[in-house]
Design a protein around this motif. Sequence first.
Motif, PDB file in Angstrom:
ATOM      1  N   ARG A 189       9.172 -12.615   1.239  1.00  0.00           N
ATOM      2  CA  ARG A 189       9.755 -11.648   0.309  1.00  0.00           C
ATOM      3  C   ARG A 189       9.623 -12.132  -1.130  1.00  0.00           C
ATOM      4  NH1 ARG A 189      14.749 -10.082  -1.768  1.00  0.00           N
ATOM      5  NH2 ARG A 189      15.882 -11.806  -0.811  1.00  0.00           N
ATOM      6  N   GLU A 190       9.704 -13.440  -1.342  1.00  0.00           N
ATOM      7  CA  GLU A 190       9.519 -13.988  -2.681  1.00  0.00           C
ATOM      8  C   GLU A 190       8.129 -13.652  -3.221  1.00  0.00           C
ATOM      9  OE1 GLU A 190      10.443 -18.263  -4.591  1.00  0.00           O
ATOM     10  OE2 GLU A 190       8.730 -18.268  -3.231  1.00  0.00           O
ATOM     11  N   LYS A 191       7.120 -13.729  -2.360  1.00  0.00           N
ATOM     12  CA  LYS A 191       5.755 -13.422  -2.809  1.00  0.00           C
ATOM     13  C   LYS A 191       5.588 -11.931  -3.103  1.00  0.00           C
ATOM     14  CE  LYS A 191       5.305 -17.684  -2.241  1.00  0.00           C
ATOM     15  NZ  LYS A 191       5.706 -18.520  -3.395  1.00  0.00           N
ATOM     16  N   LEU A 192       6.320 -11.091  -2.385  1.00  0.00           N
ATOM     17  CA  LEU A 192       6.322  -9.662  -2.710  1.00  0.00           C
ATOM     18  C   LEU A 192       6.894  -9.447  -4.111  1.00  0.00           C
ATOM     19  CD1 LEU A 192       7.649  -8.325   0.706  1.00  0.00           C
ATOM     20  CD2 LEU A 192       5.456  -7.681  -0.282  1.00  0.00           C
ATOM     21  N   LEU A 193       7.984 -10.147  -4.403  1.00  0.00           N
ATOM     22  CA  LEU A 193       8.598 -10.050  -5.724  1.00  0.00           C
ATOM     23  C   LEU A 193       7.652 -10.540  -6.806  1.00  0.00           C
ATOM     24  CD1 LEU A 193      12.138 -11.360  -4.758  1.00  0.00           C
ATOM     25  CD2 LEU A 193      11.688  -9.118  -5.744  1.00  0.00           C
ATOM     26  N   TYR A 194       6.908 -11.585  -6.507  1.00  0.00           N
ATOM     27  CA  TYR A 194       5.997 -12.188  -7.487  1.00  0.00           C
ATOM     28  C   TYR A 194       4.791 -11.289  -7.760  1.00  0.00           C
ATOM     29  CZ  TYR A 194       2.763 -15.504  -9.622  1.00  0.00           C
ATOM     30  OH  TYR A 194       1.880 -16.117 -10.469  1.00  0.00           O
ATOM     31  N   CYS A 195       4.262 -10.685  -6.712  1.00  0.00           N
ATOM     32  CA  CYS A 195       2.982  -9.968  -6.831  1.00  0.00           C
ATOM     33  C   CYS A 195       3.126  -8.491  -7.189  1.00  0.00           C
ATOM     34  CB  CYS A 195       2.192 -10.082  -5.521  1.00  0.00           C
ATOM     35  SG  CYS A 195       1.626 -11.758  -5.142  1.00  0.00           S
ATOM     36  N   LEU A 196       4.294  -7.907  -6.940  1.00  0.00           N
ATOM     37  CA  LEU A 196       4.452  -6.467  -7.127  1.00  0.00           C
ATOM     38  C   LEU A 196       5.301  -6.149  -8.348  1.00  0.00           C
ATOM     39  CD1 LEU A 196       5.081  -5.497  -3.414  1.00  0.00           C
ATOM     40  CD2 LEU A 196       2.936  -5.296  -4.670  1.00  0.00           C
ATOM     41  N   ASP A 197       5.066  -4.969  -8.923  1.00  0.00           N
ATOM     42  CA  ASP A 197       5.739  -4.589 -10.150  1.00  0.00           C
ATOM     43  C   ASP A 197       6.860  -3.588  -9.915  1.00  0.00           C
ATOM     44  OD1 ASP A 197       4.160  -6.150 -11.818  1.00  0.00           O
ATOM     45  OD2 ASP A 197       2.593  -4.620 -11.929  1.00  0.00           O
ATOM     46  N   LYS A 198       7.713  -3.504 -10.920  1.00  0.00           N
ATOM     47  CA  LYS A 198       8.722  -2.453 -11.050  1.00  0.00           C
ATOM     48  C   LYS A 198       9.634  -2.359  -9.833  1.00  0.00           C
ATOM     49  CE  LYS A 198       5.887   0.036 -14.362  1.00  0.00           C
ATOM     50  NZ  LYS A 198       5.170   1.279 -14.697  1.00  0.00           N
ATOM     51  N   GLU A 199       9.800  -1.130  -9.295  1.00  0.00           N
ATOM     52  CA  GLU A 199      10.852  -0.925  -8.292  1.00  0.00           C
ATOM     53  C   GLU A 199      10.429  -1.278  -6.883  1.00  0.00           C
ATOM     54  OE1 GLU A 199       8.419   2.753  -7.789  1.00  0.00           O
ATOM     55  OE2 GLU A 199       8.972   1.464  -9.452  1.00  0.00           O
ATOM     56  N   ILE A 200       9.151  -1.470  -6.636  1.00  0.00           N
ATOM     57  CA  ILE A 200       8.673  -1.640  -5.267  1.00  0.00           C
ATOM     58  C   ILE A 200       9.299  -2.851  -4.558  1.00  0.00           C
ATOM     59  CG2 ILE A 200       6.637  -2.046  -3.809  1.00  0.00           C
ATOM     60  CD1 ILE A 200       5.047  -0.392  -5.827  1.00  0.00           C
ATOM     61  N   PRO A 201       9.365  -4.038  -5.194  1.00  0.00           N
ATOM     62  CA  PRO A 201       9.915  -5.201  -4.472  1.00  0.00           C
ATOM     63  C   PRO A 201      11.334  -5.002  -3.977  1.00  0.00           C
ATOM     64  CG  PRO A 201       8.798  -5.885  -6.474  1.00  0.00           C
ATOM     65  CD  PRO A 201       8.902  -4.394  -6.536  1.00  0.00           C
ATOM     66  N   HIS A 202      12.164  -4.294  -4.747  1.00  0.00           N
ATOM     67  CA  HIS A 202      13.561  -4.123  -4.345  1.00  0.00           C
ATOM     68  C   HIS A 202      13.704  -3.118  -3.211  1.00  0.00           C
ATOM     69  CE1 HIS A 202      14.863  -6.801  -7.435  1.00  0.00           C
ATOM     70  NE2 HIS A 202      14.317  -6.071  -8.385  1.00  0.00           N
ATOM     71  N   GLY A 203      12.652  -2.385  -2.920  1.00  0.00           N
ATOM     72  CA  GLY A 203      12.660  -1.473  -1.782  1.00  0.00           C
ATOM     73  C   GLY A 203      11.993  -2.064  -0.564  1.00  0.00           C
ATOM     74  N   THR A 204      11.797  -3.386  -0.562  1.00  0.00           N
ATOM     75  CA  THR A 204      11.148  -4.036   0.574  1.00  0.00           C
ATOM     76  C   THR A 204      12.122  -4.943   1.318  1.00  0.00           C
ATOM     77  OG1 THR A 204      10.364  -5.876  -0.814  1.00  0.00           O
ATOM     78  CG2 THR A 204       8.857  -4.018  -0.493  1.00  0.00           C
ATOM     79  N   ALA A 205      11.873  -5.099   2.596  1.00  0.00           N
ATOM     80  CA  ALA A 205      12.601  -6.055   3.433  1.00  0.00           C
ATOM     81  C   ALA A 205      11.594  -6.687   4.380  1.00  0.00           C
ATOM     82  CB  ALA A 205      13.707  -5.365   4.215  1.00  0.00           C
ATOM     83  N   VAL A 206      11.905  -7.877   4.853  1.00  0.00           N
ATOM     84  CA  VAL A 206      11.012  -8.590   5.756  1.00  0.00           C
ATOM     85  C   VAL A 206      11.745  -8.907   7.055  1.00  0.00           C
ATOM     86  CG1 VAL A 206       9.692 -10.713   6.127  1.00  0.00           C
ATOM     87  CG2 VAL A 206       9.637  -9.591   3.885  1.00  0.00           C
ATOM     88  N   GLU A 207      11.098  -8.596   8.177  1.00  0.00           N
ATOM     89  CA  GLU A 207      11.641  -8.934   9.492  1.00  0.00           C
ATOM     90  C   GLU A 207      10.644  -9.838  10.215  1.00  0.00           C
ATOM     91  OE1 GLU A 207      13.517  -6.712  13.420  1.00  0.00           O
ATOM     92  OE2 GLU A 207      11.993  -5.675  12.233  1.00  0.00           O
ATOM     93  N   VAL A 208      11.094 -11.039  10.561  1.00  0.00           N
ATOM     94  CA  VAL A 208      10.239 -11.959  11.324  1.00  0.00           C
ATOM     95  C   VAL A 208      10.412 -11.627  12.803  1.00  0.00           C
ATOM     96  CG1 VAL A 208       9.781 -14.366  11.934  1.00  0.00           C
ATOM     97  CG2 VAL A 208      10.382 -13.766   9.573  1.00  0.00           C
ATOM     98  N   THR A 209       9.329 -11.152  13.430  1.00  0.00           N
ATOM     99  CA  THR A 209       9.403 -10.687  14.818  1.00  0.00           C
ATOM    100  C   THR A 209       8.940 -11.746  15.819  1.00  0.00           C
ATOM    101  OG1 THR A 209       7.236  -9.646  14.546  1.00  0.00           O
ATOM    102  CG2 THR A 209       9.177  -8.269  14.179  1.00  0.00           C
ATOM    103  N   LYS A 210       8.232 -12.760  15.343  1.00  0.00           N
ATOM    104  CA  LYS A 210       7.807 -13.849  16.228  1.00  0.00           C
ATOM    105  C   LYS A 210       7.790 -15.151  15.457  1.00  0.00           C
ATOM    106  CE  LYS A 210       4.066 -15.455  19.263  1.00  0.00           C
ATOM    107  NZ  LYS A 210       2.712 -15.167  19.816  1.00  0.00           N
TER     108      LYS A 210
END
Length: 291
Positions: A189-210
């Motif tokens: 999720r940190e890399k999503l915040l680093y690489c993406l702009d504006k509102e998109i990162p705050h609308g993301t979540a990460v689920e580790v499935t394995k």
Amino acid sequence: MLTLCGRPNVGKSTLTNALVGEKVAIVSSKPQTTRNRICGVLTRGEDQFVFLDTPGLHKAANRLGDYMVDVVKKSVADVDAVLLLVEPIPNVGKPEAELIAQIKAMHLPAVLVINKIDTVDKPQLLAVMDAYRQAHDFAAILPISAKRGEGLEDLLTVLAGFLPEGPALFPPGVVTDQPERQICGEILREKLLYCLDKEIPHGTAVEVTKFSERENGMIDLHATIYCEKDSHKGIIIGKQGAMLKKISTMARADMERFLGTKVYLETWVKVKERWRDNLNLIRSFGFDERD
């Protein structure tokens, strides 16, 4: 236990990592990076410091925001002392005033930590100290730079005075209470915040499935990135998958450093509209208001 609180993007996670000496909380220039309460542990001789890094106190815009604000308020209770982290601005803002009111109501010892002192001149720093002295009788006021590591030894010396006598809560060598799979999810999720702009990162979540280990020590890690719109999904994946590959490559490198072994990482992107207002989804992503 010592709670770190303050407004978003004031440097709480940077300070937690600097004090612990390991990266246990993700860091980003974007506000509201931390969503859950994160525990960082530093053991020095007979002293054990347990730091609680909290989300920034902000005006909630959705159910996830409500949860984050609630985490802050619950964290400023049943602790040995509170560290109020502020920027070197010579006036007490509304979020700081709210936290000071809560500290007073609970009769908690509090230390004012003025971060980012490398960004201002000394006269301005004195004005910041004066403004906060008028707002509350802090046990100590300490100027630091978490990013540069300035003032951290003085801070630890002061905090040692608040530690209660008793057995250690964690074994030596433990730096956090978070499971490895959760930390790896936060790294992604940190890399999503680093690489993406504006509102998109705050609308993301990460689920580790394995999260499983092979005989040779390699970790197989599967993770799903959730976003709120199809258009956001396209941006996260990027042209011919370039953005998702960049995010995953950066995340895998940090995961390998943290775990001390090779990681085989597979990532997917799925859309869950308005998940930040869906309590069931919020809980499934590891946020539980009942904590």
